[in-house]
Scaffold this motif. Structure first.
Motif, PDB file in Angstrom:
ATOM      1  N   THR A 119      34.192  -4.451 -37.700  1.00 27.20           N
ATOM      2  CA  THR A 119      33.860  -3.195 -38.398  1.00 27.20           C
ATOM      3  C   THR A 119      34.983  -2.775 -39.337  1.00 27.20           C
ATOM      4  OG1 THR A 119      34.686  -1.939 -36.478  1.00 27.20           O
ATOM      5  CG2 THR A 119      32.316  -2.364 -36.600  1.00 27.20           C
ATOM      6  N   SER A 120      36.234  -2.938 -38.923  1.00 29.42           N
ATOM      7  CA  SER A 120      37.338  -2.562 -39.816  1.00 29.42           C
ATOM      8  C   SER A 120      37.401  -3.481 -41.032  1.00 29.42           C
ATOM      9  CB  SER A 120      38.666  -2.580 -39.055  1.00 29.42           C
ATOM     10  OG  SER A 120      38.954  -3.856 -38.526  1.00 29.42           O
ATOM     11  N   SER A 121      37.037  -4.749 -40.861  1.00 32.11           N
ATOM     12  CA  SER A 121      37.021  -5.680 -41.993  1.00 32.11           C
ATOM     13  C   SER A 121      35.914  -5.322 -42.974  1.00 32.11           C
ATOM     14  CB  SER A 121      36.835  -7.116 -41.489  1.00 32.11           C
ATOM     15  OG  SER A 121      37.902  -7.502 -40.654  1.00 32.11           O
ATOM     16  N   ILE A 122      34.740  -4.962 -42.435  1.00 35.50           N
ATOM     17  CA  ILE A 122      33.632  -4.553 -43.304  1.00 35.50           C
ATOM     18  C   ILE A 122      34.007  -3.287 -44.077  1.00 35.50           C
ATOM     19  CG2 ILE A 122      31.264  -3.664 -43.284  1.00 35.50           C
ATOM     20  CD1 ILE A 122      30.793  -5.515 -40.829  1.00 35.50           C
ATOM     21  N   ASP A 123      34.676  -2.364 -43.403  1.00 32.83           N
ATOM     22  CA  ASP A 123      35.088  -1.113 -44.055  1.00 32.83           C
ATOM     23  C   ASP A 123      36.080  -1.346 -45.189  1.00 32.83           C
ATOM     24  OD1 ASP A 123      33.513   0.273 -42.287  1.00 32.83           O
ATOM     25  OD2 ASP A 123      35.172   0.949 -41.017  1.00 32.83           O
ATOM     26  N   ASN A 124      36.917  -2.363 -45.027  1.00 33.16           N
ATOM     27  CA  ASN A 124      38.043  -2.534 -45.950  1.00 33.16           C
ATOM     28  C   ASN A 124      37.847  -3.628 -46.991  1.00 33.16           C
ATOM     29  OD1 ASN A 124      40.610  -0.810 -45.087  1.00 33.16           O
ATOM     30  ND2 ASN A 124      39.476  -1.374 -43.227  1.00 33.16           N
ATOM     31  N   PHE A 125      36.666  -4.245 -47.003  1.00 34.67           N
ATOM     32  CA  PHE A 125      36.406  -5.234 -48.055  1.00 34.67           C
ATOM     33  C   PHE A 125      35.062  -4.948 -48.700  1.00 34.67           C
ATOM     34  CE2 PHE A 125      34.567  -9.362 -49.421  1.00 34.67           C
ATOM     35  CZ  PHE A 125      35.422  -9.579 -50.490  1.00 34.67           C
ATOM     36  N   GLU A 126      35.093  -4.659 -49.974  1.00 36.69           N
ATOM     37  CA  GLU A 126      33.889  -4.374 -50.749  1.00 36.69           C
ATOM     38  C   GLU A 126      33.858  -5.341 -51.926  1.00 36.69           C
ATOM     39  OE1 GLU A 126      30.318  -2.577 -51.802  1.00 36.69           O
ATOM     40  OE2 GLU A 126      31.551  -2.107 -50.054  1.00 36.69           O
ATOM     41  N   PRO A 127      33.055  -6.406 -51.845  1.00 34.19           N
ATOM     42  CA  PRO A 127      33.068  -7.398 -52.930  1.00 34.19           C
ATOM     43  C   PRO A 127      32.457  -6.838 -54.203  1.00 34.19           C
ATOM     44  CG  PRO A 127      31.274  -7.845 -51.410  1.00 34.19           C
ATOM     45  CD  PRO A 127      32.076  -6.729 -50.799  1.00 34.19           C
ATOM     46  N   SER A 128      33.041  -7.194 -55.289  1.00 39.19           N
ATOM     47  CA  SER A 128      32.434  -6.784 -56.559  1.00 39.19           C
ATOM     48  C   SER A 128      31.187  -7.609 -56.825  1.00 39.19           C
ATOM     49  CB  SER A 128      33.430  -6.965 -57.706  1.00 39.19           C
ATOM     50  OG  SER A 128      33.726  -8.335 -57.897  1.00 39.19           O
ATOM     51  N   ALA A 129      31.196  -8.853 -56.365  1.00 43.11           N
ATOM     52  CA  ALA A 129      30.034  -9.752 -56.494  1.00 43.11           C
ATOM     53  C   ALA A 129      29.590  -9.931 -57.932  1.00 43.11           C
ATOM     54  CB  ALA A 129      28.874  -9.247 -55.637  1.00 43.11           C
ATOM     55  N   LEU A 130      30.450  -9.600 -58.857  1.00 43.28           N
ATOM     56  CA  LEU A 130      30.084  -9.648 -60.279  1.00 43.28           C
ATOM     57  C   LEU A 130      30.764 -10.845 -60.933  1.00 43.28           C
ATOM     58  CD1 LEU A 130      28.707  -8.198 -62.690  1.00 43.28           C
ATOM     59  CD2 LEU A 130      30.871  -6.968 -63.021  1.00 43.28           C
ATOM     60  N   GLU A 131      29.944 -11.726 -61.533  1.00 39.57           N
ATOM     61  CA  GLU A 131      30.475 -12.927 -62.171  1.00 39.57           C
ATOM     62  C   GLU A 131      29.942 -13.035 -63.599  1.00 39.57           C
ATOM     63  OE1 GLU A 131      32.648 -14.970 -61.120  1.00 39.57           O
ATOM     64  OE2 GLU A 131      32.584 -15.145 -58.939  1.00 39.57           O
ATOM     65  N   PRO A 132      30.834 -13.268 -64.568  1.00 43.50           N
ATOM     66  CA  PRO A 132      30.345 -13.516 -65.931  1.00 43.50           C
ATOM     67  C   PRO A 132      29.771 -14.926 -66.038  1.00 43.50           C
ATOM     68  CG  PRO A 132      32.741 -13.713 -65.852  1.00 43.50           C
ATOM     69  CD  PRO A 132      32.312 -13.258 -64.491  1.00 43.50           C
ATOM     70  N   VAL A 133      28.740 -15.084 -66.854  1.00 43.14           N
ATOM     71  CA  VAL A 133      28.192 -16.409 -67.138  1.00 43.14           C
ATOM     72  C   VAL A 133      28.951 -16.953 -68.340  1.00 43.14           C
ATOM     73  CG1 VAL A 133      26.141 -17.718 -67.771  1.00 43.14           C
ATOM     74  CG2 VAL A 133      25.955 -15.746 -66.226  1.00 43.14           C
ATOM     75  N   GLU A 134      29.769 -17.961 -68.098  1.00 45.33           N
ATOM     76  CA  GLU A 134      30.682 -18.446 -69.137  1.00 45.33           C
ATOM     77  C   GLU A 134      29.917 -19.061 -70.317  1.00 45.33           C
ATOM     78  OE1 GLU A 134      33.780 -17.850 -69.099  1.00 45.33           O
ATOM     79  OE2 GLU A 134      33.965 -17.123 -67.028  1.00 45.33           O
ATOM     80  N   GLY A 135      30.447 -18.828 -71.529  1.00 46.65           N
ATOM     81  CA  GLY A 135      29.929 -19.469 -72.739  1.00 46.65           C
ATOM     82  C   GLY A 135      28.656 -18.869 -73.293  1.00 46.65           C
ATOM     83  N   VAL A 136      28.253 -17.710 -72.783  1.00 44.96           N
ATOM     84  CA  VAL A 136      27.015 -17.078 -73.270  1.00 44.96           C
ATOM     85  C   VAL A 136      27.344 -15.739 -73.912  1.00 44.96           C
ATOM     86  CG1 VAL A 136      24.748 -16.175 -72.647  1.00 44.96           C
ATOM     87  CG2 VAL A 136      25.651 -18.207 -71.478  1.00 44.96           C
TER      88      VAL A 136
END
Length: 497
Positions: A386-403
């Protein structure tokens, strides 16, 4: 000249006298009392259960089924070495019976003219410690100890018994050396191809009865010698992305995970109540099935936990259920594991190099490597997750290269329907403030996936619906420039569990 003659006579006597004293071993069994050269070993053997294998239980002494394993030299075949227990038993020779009763040296070391070969093969013990009375050997064959040199990772098979670190926990010869070392990580003389798996003799001292069960270490310490992640649990290393090794011993004690500031980490009652640690549940003793209850038999060397071991403390435990999901413990921990796993899987390439990612990954692997799904220490496992879930929030955002898109766009998520993760793509024609938000079917905001200024480009972001129920959801993008809305779009998606 006289000195050389005396010297030769002395050497001859030194070699010959023990042979004259103990006889020609190839011709007969002589008993432990004649192994005079090994007096220290004999004294140690006298404290083992082998030394009272015949004397300890009266029902054995007139039972042909028991005597072959509880006496020395029992062999009724045509080619039997003379002087075994059966010779005296059938002749009703009490003096001979007293000489050969119990499991003496020659039961394991067949009479020989030379020194018996030292071997750690499990088959030696399995000759007697198997069957309905002592199913220890057949149990062991089903365990991971029986394939410890192979492990479940084929990519490392072939050199594990050559490595001074691995061999200390994966071979019998290495483990016996490791027991004498105080270090957390083994450094032993690896036995190579000739090494044995973690057999009976790795954990049980053949001749020494000073510790219960003839164990090489106290049962509260033996398993934890290897089943720990090889660092000091009082000061765990700062996570760096390296995989966590066995964490079982530390999990049970409630220490060794990454503990975030501001959180309290507690332990379940198992830590204090189960004084025998691993063996209390994993080597559970059951009655002899073919005899009186007062003749116990040791089972459990598959090392799978026995449901019956829970009943004394958890009287309402359903043994017939064949599950350890008592009070939903494993369901709860597995659910938290799934949430954290999905969060880690959603991490962007930038996320995966951060301290926050390493710490959350460290705790995920710590709980996973324990292997009990929370049974060993539910409270500590829950606290780490639970403490790990609380303290890590992924951005999950990736650019598509070359577009470089020519227009703004919000793409349909894929897959759709999804369970529980889906990917949402969008195009930004020129720089601006971007917000991407998830709503439920009645318009309530569920989660904001993106809320930042972004450069022009094509992007993808992942959404995890692990904690949501099945249903229809909406996602909406808004792009503004200096407070002026320049693009907005909404799509529908379906979560189907």
């Amino acid at each position: 000249m006289y000195f050389n003659i005396i010297r030769k006579i002395f050497i001859f006597m030194l070699i010959t006298f023990p042979v004259l004293l103990i006889g020609q071993h190839s011709n007969e069994y002589l008993g432990a009392e004649n192994c005079v050269c090994h007096s220290t070993v004999i004294d140690m053997w006298a404290e083992t259960k082998h030394a009272v294998a015949y004397d300890s239980v009266g029902v054995i002494q007139d039972n042909d089924h028991c005597l072959p394993c509880h006496t020395t030299g029992w062999d009724t075949t045509e080619n039997a070495i003379p002087g075994g227990f059966d010779d005296f038993y059938y002749a009703e020779d009490q003096d001979g019976i007293d000489k050969m009763k119990n499991v003496q040296c020659e039961s394991c070391h067949t009479p020989t003219d030379g020194a018996p070969e030292v071997t750690y093969a499990a088959e030696n013990c399995g000759a007697c410690h198997d069957g309905s009375h002592h199913p220890t050997y057949s149990d062991w064959e089903k365990s991971l100890h029986a394939v410890s040199r192979e492990t479940s990772r084929p990519e490392i098979f072939g050199w594990i018994d050559e490595d001074p670190g691995c061999a200390g926990c994966h071979t019998a010869e290495g483990f016996i050396q490791f027991i004498e070392q105080s270090e957390l990580e083994p450094n032993v003389d690896a036995p190579g191809d000739a090494g044995a798996d973690i057999t009976c003799a790795a954990c049980h001292a053949t001749h020494d009865g000073s510790i219960e069960g003839q164990l090489r270490m106290d049962k509260t310490e033996l398993c934890s010698k290897c089943h720990n992640p090889e660092y000091n649990p009082e000061s765990p290393p700062e996570p760096d992305g390296s995989a966590v090794h066995h964490s079982t011993a530390y999990m049970f004690e409630g220490k060794g995970g990454y503990e975030y500031d501001g959180y309290t980490y507690e332990s379940s009652l198992h830590t204090n109540v189960i004084t025998d640690k691993c063996v209390a549940c994993h080597v559970f003793m059951t009655p002899f099935e073919e005899g009186p209850p007062e003749v116990p038999a040791y089972t459990g060397h598959t090392f799978d936990p026995h449901l019956e071991s829970c009943v004394d403390c958890h009287g309402d435990f359903e043994v017939a259920d064949s599950s350890f999901d008592y009070r939903g413990v494993q369901t709860e921990i597995d659910s938290l594991m799934n949430v954290l796993h999905e969060e880690l899987a959603m991490a962007s390439s930038a996320d995966s190099t951060t301290d926050a990612f390493y710490r959350a990954k460290f705790n995920y692997e710590f709980v996973y490597a324990d292997g009990s799904h929370g049974i060993h220490n539910t409270a500590y496992a829950e606290g780490l997750l639970t403490s790990s879930i609380d303290n890590f929030e992924p951005s999950a955002l990736e650019p598509v290269e070359g577009v470089m898109p020519e227009a703004f766009a919000l793409q349909q998520n894929y897959p759709n329907p999804f369970n529980p993760v889906t990917t949402i793509g969008f195009n930004i024609r020129n720089a601006g403030k971007v917000t991407l938000t998830i709503y439920n079917s009645v318009g309530q905001r569920i989660k904001t996936l993106v809320d930042e200024s972004m450069n022009a480009g094509q992007y993808e972001v992942k959404f995890n619906g692990q904690q949501l129920s099945s249903g229809v959801y909406f996602y909406r993008i808004e792009v503004s420039d200096e407070g002026q809305m320049i693009f907005q779009k909404t799509h529908k998606m379906i979560l189907m569990k």
